[in-house]
Design a protein around this motif. Structure first.
Motif, PDB file in Angstrom:
ATOM      1  N   VAL A   3       0.836  -1.200   0.000  1.00 33.94           N
ATOM      2  CA  VAL A   3       0.000   0.000   0.000  1.00 33.94           C
ATOM      3  C   VAL A   3       0.873   1.255   0.000  1.00 33.94           C
ATOM      4  CG1 VAL A   3      -1.804   1.264   1.214  1.00 33.94           C
ATOM      5  CG2 VAL A   3      -1.879  -1.212   1.142  1.00 33.94           C
TER       6      VAL A   3
ATOM      7  N   VAL B 189       0.630   4.142  -2.839  1.00 33.77           N
ATOM      8  CA  VAL B 189       0.332   5.528  -2.472  1.00 33.77           C
ATOM      9  C   VAL B 189       1.394   6.463  -3.022  1.00 33.77           C
ATOM     10  CG1 VAL B 189       0.210   7.134  -0.555  1.00 33.77           C
ATOM     11  CG2 VAL B 189      -0.987   4.961  -0.419  1.00 33.77           C
TER      12      VAL B 189
ATOM     13  N   VAL C  60     -17.465  -2.596   5.565  1.00 31.84           N
ATOM     14  CA  VAL C  60     -17.153  -1.347   4.870  1.00 31.84           C
ATOM     15  C   VAL C  60     -18.409  -0.784   4.218  1.00 31.84           C
ATOM     16  CG1 VAL C  60     -15.902  -0.377   2.915  1.00 31.84           C
ATOM     17  CG2 VAL C  60     -14.770  -1.968   4.439  1.00 31.84           C
TER      18      VAL C  60
ATOM     19  N   THR D 116     -12.498   4.104   6.881  1.00 29.92           N
ATOM     20  CA  THR D 116     -11.597   3.777   5.775  1.00 29.92           C
ATOM     21  C   THR D 116     -12.125   4.360   4.464  1.00 29.92           C
ATOM     22  OG1 THR D 116     -11.180   1.704   6.924  1.00 29.92           O
ATOM     23  CG2 THR D 116     -10.338   1.892   4.693  1.00 29.92           C
ATOM     24  N   VAL D 117     -13.423   4.208   4.219  1.00 26.67           N
ATOM     25  CA  VAL D 117     -14.007   4.761   2.994  1.00 26.67           C
ATOM     26  C   VAL D 117     -13.811   6.274   2.951  1.00 26.67           C
ATOM     27  CG1 VAL D 117     -16.160   5.172   1.754  1.00 26.67           C
ATOM     28  CG2 VAL D 117     -15.704   2.929   2.700  1.00 26.67           C
TER      29      VAL D 117
ATOM     30  N   LEU E 220     -10.226   7.117   2.250  1.00 26.99           N
ATOM     31  CA  LEU E 220      -9.886   6.904   0.844  1.00 26.99           C
ATOM     32  C   LEU E 220     -10.442   8.037  -0.012  1.00 26.99           C
ATOM     33  CD1 LEU E 220     -10.422   3.060   0.396  1.00 26.99           C
ATOM     34  CD2 LEU E 220      -8.300   4.299   0.042  1.00 26.99           C
ATOM     35  N   LEU E 221     -11.677   8.464   0.275  1.00 26.31           N
ATOM     36  CA  LEU E 221     -12.280   9.551  -0.491  1.00 26.31           C
ATOM     37  C   LEU E 221     -11.508  10.849  -0.303  1.00 26.31           C
ATOM     38  CD1 LEU E 221     -16.107   8.917   0.017  1.00 26.31           C
ATOM     39  CD2 LEU E 221     -14.896   8.916  -2.155  1.00 26.31           C
TER      40      LEU E 221
ATOM     41  N   ARG F  12      -8.362  11.012   0.427  1.00 27.13           N
ATOM     42  CA  ARG F  12      -6.943  10.730   0.211  1.00 27.13           C
ATOM     43  C   ARG F  12      -6.144  11.039   1.475  1.00 27.13           C
ATOM     44  NH1 ARG F  12      -6.363   9.734  -5.194  1.00 27.13           N
ATOM     45  NH2 ARG F  12      -4.129   9.871  -5.077  1.00 27.13           N
TER      46      ARG F  12
ATOM     47  N   PHE G 233      -4.021   9.507   3.530  1.00 27.81           N
ATOM     48  CA  PHE G 233      -3.303   8.241   3.477  1.00 27.81           C
ATOM     49  C   PHE G 233      -2.752   7.728   4.808  1.00 27.81           C
ATOM     50  CE2 PHE G 233      -3.251   9.337  -1.092  1.00 27.81           C
ATOM     51  CZ  PHE G 233      -4.080   8.306  -1.465  1.00 27.81           C
TER      52      PHE G 233
ATOM     53  N   VAL H 299      -5.508   5.691   5.981  1.00 29.09           N
ATOM     54  CA  VAL H 299      -5.660   4.481   5.166  1.00 29.09           C
ATOM     55  C   VAL H 299      -4.629   3.439   5.579  1.00 29.09           C
ATOM     56  CG1 VAL H 299      -5.445   3.538   2.835  1.00 29.09           C
ATOM     57  CG2 VAL H 299      -6.640   5.697   3.184  1.00 29.09           C
TER      58      VAL H 299
ATOM     59  N   VAL I   9      -5.298  -0.236   7.047  1.00 29.51           N
ATOM     60  CA  VAL I   9      -4.784  -1.447   6.391  1.00 29.51           C
ATOM     61  C   VAL I   9      -4.034  -2.303   7.407  1.00 29.51           C
ATOM     62  CG1 VAL I   9      -3.035  -2.274   4.767  1.00 29.51           C
ATOM     63  CG2 VAL I   9      -4.648  -0.519   4.065  1.00 29.51           C
TER      64      VAL I   9
ATOM     65  N   PHE J 160      -6.462  -9.771   3.241  1.00 31.64           N
ATOM     66  CA  PHE J 160      -7.109  -8.474   3.149  1.00 31.64           C
ATOM     67  C   PHE J 160      -8.432  -8.662   2.417  1.00 31.64           C
ATOM     68  CE2 PHE J 160      -7.107  -3.906   2.184  1.00 31.64           C
ATOM     69  CZ  PHE J 160      -6.781  -3.463   3.441  1.00 31.64           C
TER      70      PHE J 160
ATOM     71  N   ILE K 282     -12.991  -6.786  -1.378  1.00 32.33           N
ATOM     72  CA  ILE K 282     -13.622  -5.561  -1.858  1.00 32.33           C
ATOM     73  C   ILE K 282     -12.838  -4.324  -1.418  1.00 32.33           C
ATOM     74  CG2 ILE K 282     -15.216  -5.130   0.053  1.00 32.33           C
ATOM     75  CD1 ILE K 282     -17.205  -5.028  -2.584  1.00 32.33           C
ATOM     76  N   LEU K 283     -12.270  -4.413  -0.219  1.00 33.32           N
ATOM     77  CA  LEU K 283     -11.497  -3.291   0.296  1.00 33.32           C
ATOM     78  C   LEU K 283     -10.209  -3.122  -0.502  1.00 33.32           C
ATOM     79  CD1 LEU K 283     -12.028  -1.326   2.517  1.00 33.32           C
ATOM     80  CD2 LEU K 283     -10.692  -2.738   4.062  1.00 33.32           C
TER      81      LEU K 283
ATOM     82  N   MET L 229     -11.048  -1.581  -3.845  1.00 36.50           N
ATOM     83  CA  MET L 229     -11.413  -0.189  -3.631  1.00 36.50           C
ATOM     84  C   MET L 229     -10.188   0.678  -3.366  1.00 36.50           C
ATOM     85  SD  MET L 229     -14.531   0.670  -1.168  1.00 36.50           S
ATOM     86  CE  MET L 229     -13.551   1.123   0.226  1.00 36.50           C
ATOM     87  N   THR L 230      -9.264   0.132  -2.558  1.00 35.22           N
ATOM     88  CA  THR L 230      -8.046   0.882  -2.259  1.00 35.22           C
ATOM     89  C   THR L 230      -7.248   1.112  -3.532  1.00 35.22           C
ATOM     90  OG1 THR L 230      -8.024  -0.224  -0.127  1.00 35.22           O
ATOM     91  CG2 THR L 230      -6.038   0.965  -0.741  1.00 35.22           C
TER      92      THR L 230
ATOM     93  N   ALA M  66      -8.961   3.830  -5.464  1.00 37.59           N
ATOM     94  CA  ALA M  66      -8.830   5.163  -4.886  1.00 37.59           C
ATOM     95  C   ALA M  66      -7.454   5.731  -5.190  1.00 37.59           C
ATOM     96  CB  ALA M  66      -9.051   5.105  -3.384  1.00 37.59           C
ATOM     97  N   ILE M  67      -6.455   4.858  -5.246  1.00 34.94           N
ATOM     98  CA  ILE M  67      -5.096   5.340  -5.442  1.00 34.94           C
ATOM     99  C   ILE M  67      -4.777   5.547  -6.910  1.00 34.94           C
ATOM    100  CG2 ILE M  67      -2.673   4.708  -5.175  1.00 34.94           C
ATOM    101  CD1 ILE M  67      -3.513   3.358  -2.529  1.00 34.94           C
TER     102      ILE M  67
ATOM    103  N   LEU N  14     -20.104   2.956  -3.594  1.00 36.89           N
ATOM    104  CA  LEU N  14     -19.337   3.733  -2.623  1.00 36.89           C
ATOM    105  C   LEU N  14     -18.631   4.921  -3.261  1.00 36.89           C
ATOM    106  CD1 LEU N  14     -17.800   0.851  -0.503  1.00 36.89           C
ATOM    107  CD2 LEU N  14     -19.646   2.383   0.146  1.00 36.89           C
TER     108      LEU N  14
ATOM    109  N   PHE O 266     -16.209   4.718  -5.822  1.00 33.80           N
ATOM    110  CA  PHE O 266     -14.843   4.492  -6.296  1.00 33.80           C
ATOM    111  C   PHE O 266     -14.804   3.806  -7.653  1.00 33.80           C
ATOM    112  CE2 PHE O 266     -14.499   4.683  -1.703  1.00 33.80           C
ATOM    113  CZ  PHE O 266     -13.467   5.596  -1.564  1.00 33.80           C
TER     114      PHE O 266
END
Lengths: 306, 269
Positions: free
Chosen positions: A23, A27, A246, A261-262, A265-266, A268, A270, A273, A277, B113, B116-117, B120-121, B124-125, B209, B211
């Motif tokens: 991750v 990022v 979620v 978390t949502v 993410l929306l 950003r 991080f 996030v 994680v 992990f 779905i998460l 989604m991650t 988002a990135i 959601l 994304f």
């Protein structure tokens, strides 16, 4: 046994480190989080100063080392949005998610296992057929849509339950039912087929032949022996409940880890996030470890090896 | 009962395919054209069988075009994950030693992990949109194929005909693709069919959601997301896209169950 648990915990650490690395890499490769977070009319020198302060100007290796060093001590930095400790924010939301997930898991087991057992024992009866239809439908119905329909029925039309939020028992009803529905359907189907498989075994015949009451045959001999696949799936599902949370938390404005978390993410955001994680992958692997330990208890023939 | 389920699966899947293919002919309206004079009409309004949304767009047209999008995304991701994950599984099962170990560790990390998460991650990135949602679902979904195929290859490899082919001096690639792959193929088909509905529902959830596929594109997930603001006045906006999604998932699930029972009854996914 102890060696096994220790080696599994070491594996857990490895898994957590690798997922954080993945991750972190994504990022940092995806562009500049600072630019996305700054107001449109900001001066270039301010951007640079902000970036300098947060350390985004250093080489990637240095940033990674600093990030991992912090992560080991539970320090994921400050939330870009809330200006407070990222891991603290995440941990603050954890109890709400555990409450929701725990209720949903309990509901799942209470509904699904009796349903599956009765279906298997009375195979091809009207009850079995009805249960099959219900489980097949339950598996195909997306949770977030079920949530919307329940809100329409119980909040908009009947006004029995709140549309979202938290605080009372009434707030917990719809989110936990939605979260449980899909998993209950899967576990009921699996319980049915696992019990059916066992009912044909010789030891069930023996138990019946020696005159045991049917309930005792089912509970003591059939169910216990079909427990392994059920526990495996329930364990995997317990992990997936985190993923389901979620969506469910977002629909019902449940202030848990998933919704945070949502939002992160929306936005950003991080650091949050990454902290989420971290926590989710730790919980997920620990649940799987617990499932493997349960095997040994359920079936003494299973030998756990390091 | 079993035959009934199989036929229901085939029927529902065929109906979805027809609805998607014939969308422009089944619904006369453009799914993107707004008409404010006709906004939030209930189902049964002349000219709008399923009613209209807040912008006066025809709901039937949007649901049917949503089927196109859902099936397209499902088909692309299943294809990418089946080929990619399947090849990795083949290599890992055949080569053993370190490629196998490395691949399975990566799979373990990914499985630690929620699916779905993860998708989604990644979205988002890397950015939103149709192409990225296909890529992120594929990146999150290949693991199942790799694991199943590797396991199958490990057992097929021990069979006499594979040993004989190798003993006759066939190249490893030829043994792999001519003798191992055809025997592993049924499992890949079964996993693909069971994954297909999972991908469609996951895409809808991710778009829901925010994304995934972005409005105004008629994706079922983003339509359901928009419908939340109108739940008090327009139930149909929340009902029909969801019914379409659930029926599609139901049809594909039943089809997948039937394929598994026919091709590979022992497989547990």
């Amino acid at each position: 046994m102890r060696a096994y648990v220790l080696s599994r915990l070491a594996q857990t650490a490895l898994v957590v480190v690798l997922s954080l690395t993945a991750v972190f890499g994504m990022v940092r490769l995806s562009g500049d989080p600072v630019l996305l977070f700054m107001p449109m009319d900001i001066q270039a020198k301010d951007v640079n100063e902000f970036r300098q302060r947060l350390g985004f100007n250093d080489p990637l290796a240095v940033q990674y080392a600093r990030f991992m060093g912090g992560a080991v001590r539970g320090d994921f930095g400050e939330s870009l949005r809330y200006r407070s400790d990222a891991l603290g924010l995440v941990l603050e939301r954890l109890p709400a998610t555990l409450l929701l997930g725990g209720t949903a898991l309990g509901l799942t087991l209470v509904l699904a296992i009796p349903l599956g057992v009765v279906s298997a024992v009375h195979r091809d009866s009207p009850f079995d057929h009805a249960a099959t239809v219900a489980t097949v439908l339950g598996q195909a119905t997306p949770g977030f849509w079920l949530g919307l329909m329940l809100i329409y029925l119980f909040s908009v039309q009947l006004r029995w339950l709140p549309t979202g939020g938290t605080g009372t028992l009434a707030h917990l009803v719809m989110p936990s039912v939605v979260l449980a529905a899909f998993f209950a359907a899967r576990i009921a189907r699996l319980t049915r087929s696992a019990v059916l498989e066992v009912l044909g075994e010789d030891y069930v015949l023996t138990a019946r032949a020696k005159g045991l009451a049917e309930t005792r045959v089912i509970a003591k001999h059939a169910l216990r022996n079909s427990a392994i696949p059920i526990v495996t799936l329930a364990g995997l599902e317990a992990g997936q409940l985190l993923g389901g949370a979620v969506i469910t938390e977002t629909i019902f404005a449940w202030p848990g880890l998933g919704r945070l978390t949502v939002q992160a993410l929306l936005n950003r955001d991080f650091p949050v996030v990454l902290a989420a994680v971290f926590l989710i992958s730790v919980m997920y692997t620990l649940i799987n470890l617990a499932v493997d330990l349960l095997y040994g208890w359920l079936d003494p023939r299973v030998r756990l090896r390091a | 009962m079993r035959h009934l389920k199989a036929w229901l699966g085939i029927g529902l899947t065929a109906a979805t395919l027809v609805a998607a293919a014939a969308a422009p002919w089944l619904a006369r309206h453009d799914p993107l054209r707004a008409d404010f004079a006709q906004s939030l009409r209930p189902p049964g309004t002349p000219g709008h069988v399923l009613g209209t949304d807040q912008l006066g767009r025809d709901l039937l047209a949007r649901v049917l075009h949503g089927a196109r999008l859902a099936l397209f995304i499902g088909a692309c991701t299943v294809l990418i994950t089946a080929v990619g994950g399947g090849l990795l599984g083949l290599v890992a099962g055949f080569a053993e030693r370190w490629p196998s170990a490395v691949l399975m560790r990566i799979a373990d990390v990914q499985l630690s992990f929620p699916f779905i998460l993860l998708a989604m991650t990644i979205n988002a990135i890397t950015g939103l949109g149709l192409r990225n949602i296909i890529l992120s679902l594929s990146a999150a979904g290949w693991v199942v194929y790799a694991r199943v195929v590797r396991g199958e290859v490990l057992s097929v490899k021990q069979r006499d005909y594979v040993q004989a082919a190798a003993a006759l001096g066939m190249s490893r690639a030829r043994v792999l693709f001519r003798h191992v792959l055809p025997n592993v193929a049924p499992s890949i088909v079964v996993v693909a069919s069971l994954q297909f509905s999972q991908f469609i529902v996951a895409e809808a959830a991710i778009s829901f959601l925010g994304f995934g596929v972005q409005p105004p594109t008629p994706a079922w997930g983003s339509m359901l997301s928009e419908s939340r603001d109108f739940l008090y006045v327009a139930w149909w906006l929340a009902a029909f896209p969801g019914v379409a999604l659930a029926l599609t998932a139901l049809g594909v699930n039943l089809l997948g169950d039937w394929l598994r029972d026919t091709l590979d009854p022992k497989l547990r996914v």
